[in-house]
Design an enzyme around this catalytic site. Structure first.
Site, short mmCIF file in Angstrom:
data_model
loop_
_atom_site.label_atom_id
_atom_site.label_comp_id
_atom_site.label_asym_id
_atom_site.label_seq_id
_atom_site.Cartn_x
_atom_site.Cartn_y
_atom_site.Cartn_z
CB VAL A 199 -21.34 21.69 -25.87
CG1 VAL A 199 -21.75 20.48 -25.05
CG2 VAL A 199 -19.99 21.42 -26.52
CB CYS A 230 -11.79 22.20 -27.58
SG CYS A 230 -13.57 22.30 -27.38
N1 LIG Z 1 -17.38 23.87 -28.67
C1 LIG Z 1 -16.97 22.64 -28.82
O1 LIG Z 1 -16.68 22.17 -29.94
C2 LIG Z 1 -16.85 21.72 -27.62
C3 LIG Z 1 -16.66 20.35 -27.81
C4 LIG Z 1 -16.56 19.52 -26.70
C5 LIG Z 1 -16.61 20.06 -25.43
N2 LIG Z 1 -16.76 21.41 -25.26
C6 LIG Z 1 -16.85 21.95 -23.90
O2 LIG Z 1 -18.21 22.24 -23.61
C7 LIG Z 1 -18.31 23.39 -22.76
C8 LIG Z 1 -19.20 24.44 -23.42
O3 LIG Z 1 -18.56 24.87 -24.60
P1 LIG Z 1 -19.32 25.73 -25.70
O4 LIG Z 1 -18.40 25.85 -26.86
O5 LIG Z 1 -20.69 25.17 -25.90
O6 LIG Z 1 -19.43 27.14 -24.92
P2 LIG Z 1 -20.29 28.42 -25.31
O7 LIG Z 1 -19.54 29.58 -24.79
O8 LIG Z 1 -20.68 28.36 -26.75
O9 LIG Z 1 -21.64 28.23 -24.46
C9 LIG Z 1 -21.74 28.33 -23.08
C10 LIG Z 1 -23.09 28.95 -22.75
O10 LIG Z 1 -23.36 28.84 -21.35
C11 LIG Z 1 -24.10 29.97 -20.94
N3 LIG Z 1 -24.05 30.05 -19.48
C12 LIG Z 1 -23.00 30.30 -18.68
N4 LIG Z 1 -23.37 30.21 -17.38
C13 LIG Z 1 -24.68 29.89 -17.36
C14 LIG Z 1 -25.65 29.63 -16.33
N5 LIG Z 1 -25.30 29.68 -15.03
N6 LIG Z 1 -26.91 29.34 -16.68
C15 LIG Z 1 -27.26 29.28 -17.98
N7 LIG Z 1 -26.42 29.49 -18.98
C16 LIG Z 1 -25.13 29.80 -18.69
C17 LIG Z 1 -23.46 31.10 -21.71
O11 LIG Z 1 -24.30 32.23 -21.79
C18 LIG Z 1 -23.20 30.44 -23.06
O12 LIG Z 1 -24.29 30.65 -23.95
C19 LIG Z 1 -16.87 23.85 -22.52
O13 LIG Z 1 -16.42 23.27 -21.32
C20 LIG Z 1 -16.12 23.26 -23.69
O14 LIG Z 1 -14.77 23.02 -23.41
C21 LIG Z 1 -16.90 22.25 -26.34
#
Ligand SMILES: NC(=O)c1ccc[n+]([C@@H]2O[C@H](COP(=O)([O-])OP(=O)(O)OC[C@H]3O[C@@H](n4cnc5c(N)ncnc54)[C@H](O)[C@@H]3O)[C@@H](O)[C@H]2O)c1
Length: 436
Positions: free
Chosen positions: A11, A263
């Site tokens: 995201v 998700c």
């Molecule tokens: N993946 C999807 O399709 C999608 C769609 C809509 C919503 N979401 C939501 O978006 C959010 C993120 O999902 P994602 O799939 O991108 O997760 P992800 O695991 O791919 O990415 C999260 C990133 O955050 C980083 N991180 C964690 N703590 C940190 C900090 N304090 N400082 C800097 N970086 C930090 C991690 O290293 C990781 O790279 C979740 O809540 C998810 O439910 C995801």
């Protein structure tokens, strides 16, 4: 506008690149140094169609930056997005908010001047209040507003979904924050994208309600598929027959092995926890969670039955491991339930996925990875489709037939026509349609 994106995952990276492409100056921050190193070298840490060129263009035009150091990015930002993970908490299934709260602490220390803190991560109702409290405690005189702006993009179509969304939801009652959000999404106003401004708690709930509704829809058609198999009906025609009704809609009515991904599984579970905590259970979602988990497990039985009831010592050529096509994301993928169950029954697995094999190698053991779909089924006792990649839709069936040592094909995504497969001489099993 200057934007800091905390969390550069599926995201954060897509949103950051798209905001940069809108003309804003974006710094994507991540604690994972290997991710940032890759991005700085022009290598995408994830597979998402179109992302590499979008990132390259915006880096070149000096609107998109990557760093592990949040300091400058947060200090200079008009808006700081929190896009960190919110996985299921081990043990109880609530959303694990530790990454969100850690990001809030960090922002509180570093922000300078009026800052809009935007929660893009999917978070339970009331999290915005918590984030506000964390920041207020550290910065009693700080000028800031905490906004909810849930993300609805789908992996595999993420850039299009971000740039041409069905809607944008913004939860805030702060006028200054509203102006900043309006400016950030201004390019979408020009496209007449509906932008729904609402209260923060409502916005937080909209995200869970949307995902839960879609999970209900998928689970409904999956149960219809099971019924179709029992009564000799065809679920694809049932889907079409109901989906043409505008009140129902055609999307999310493809029967399959059960939903997976980063998700739906965690968000449906988290919603049921929130609902129970507030003594207002969402029983339909409780049931969906249970039915879907059981379905993923039952898919191995379906494969075993199609192979005559015994797979001991047999080799199964598996096509597709990712939770859906066009992504390398393996989180909660049905393959993670199906493959170990087949292995437990004595089968050997040879698998091919166009993008997810590196990730799958960390999550599955004792499987042989193949170089292509044809390689996966060479001398195998059955071919099993788990993920609906387009390249599996147009396989050369003469080659498949020659490669397989039997004529058994199990298609858990209904990507082929039963009549066509029968005409080609396959013993074909699919979902919710007569087996031939
Ligand atoms: N993946 C999807 O399709 C999608 C769609 C809509 C919503 N979401 C939501 O978006 C959010 C993120 O999902 P994602 O799939 O991108 O997760 P992800 O695991 O791919 O990415 C999260 C990133 O955050 C980083 N991180 C964690 N703590 C940190 C900090 N304090 N400082 C800097 N970086 C930090 C991690 O290293 C990781 O790279 C979740 O809540 C998810 O439910 C995801």
């Amino acid at each position: 506008m200057r934007v800091a994106m905390i969390g550069t995952g599926y995201v954060g990276l897509v949103s950051g690149a798209c905001f940069a492409d809108f003309g804003h100056v974006v710094t994507c921050v991540d604690k994972d140094a290997s991710k940032i190193e890759k991005l700085e070298a022009g290598i995408m840490p994830i597979f998402e169609p179109g992302l590499d060129s979008l990132v390259e263009k915006n880096v070149k035009e000096e609107r998109l930056f990557f760093t592990t150091e949040a300091k400058d990015a947060i200090r200079d930002a008009d808006a700081v997005f929190i896009a960190v993970g919110t996985p299921s908490r081990r043990g109880d299934g609530h959303a694990d908010l530790s990454y969100v709260y850690a990001a809030a602490e960090e922002i509180a220390e570093l922000m300078d001047g009026f800052t809009v803190i935007v929660t893009k991560s999917t978070v339970p109702v009331g999290t915005g209040d918590e984030v506000e409290e964390i920041i207020r405690k550290k910065r009693p005189d700080g000028e800031f507003a905490v906004v909810s702006n849930p993300e609805f993009l789908r992996e595999g179509a993420a850039i299009k979904d971000f740039k041409i969304p069905d809607r944008v939801v913004v939860g805030t009652d702060d006028e200054r924050a509203r102006e900043v959000m309006q400016e950030l999404y201004r390019p979408l106003f020009l496209n007449e994208t509906p932008i729904l401004f609402t209260a923060r708690r409502t916005s937080e709930l909209i995200k869970y309600a949307a995902n839960a509704f879609l999970a209900v829809k998928i689970t409904f058609i999956n149960e219809m598929a099971d019924l179709c198999e029992k009564v000799g009906a065809n679920v694809q025609e049932v889907s079409r027959g109901i989906g043409l009704d505008g009140r129902i809609g055609k999307k999310f009515l493809n029967a399959g092995p059960g939903y997976g991904g980063s998700c739906f599984p965690k968000d449906t579970l988290a919603l049921t926890k929130t609902a129970n905590d507030h003594n207002s259970p969402v029983r339909i979602v409780d049931t969906v969670v249970e039915v879907n988990a059981a379905r993923k497990k039952a898919m191995a039985e379906k494969v075993i039955a199609a192979m005559g009831g015994d797979v001991k010592g047999k080799t199964i050529g598996v096509l597709g491991l990712a939770f859906k096509q066009n992504t390398d994301d393996m989180r909660d993928a049905p393959s993670l339930d199906i493959i170990p169950a087949l292995q437990a029954a004595g089968a050997k697995i040879r698998a091919y996925d166009p993008e997810a094999m590196d990730e799958a190698a960390h999550l599955l053991s004792d499987i042989e990875f193949a170089k292509s779909a044809y390689d996966a089924v060479q001398d195998a006792d059955a071919m099993v489709i788990i993920t609906e990649w387009d390249q599996f839709r147009a396989l050369d069936f003469e080659r498949i037939k020659e490669a397989l040592s039997t004529n058994i094909v199990v298609d858990l995504r209904n990507i082929y026509s039963p009549d066509d497969m029968a005409a080609r001489g396959f013993k074909y099993t699919s979902i919710g349609r007569p087996s031939i």
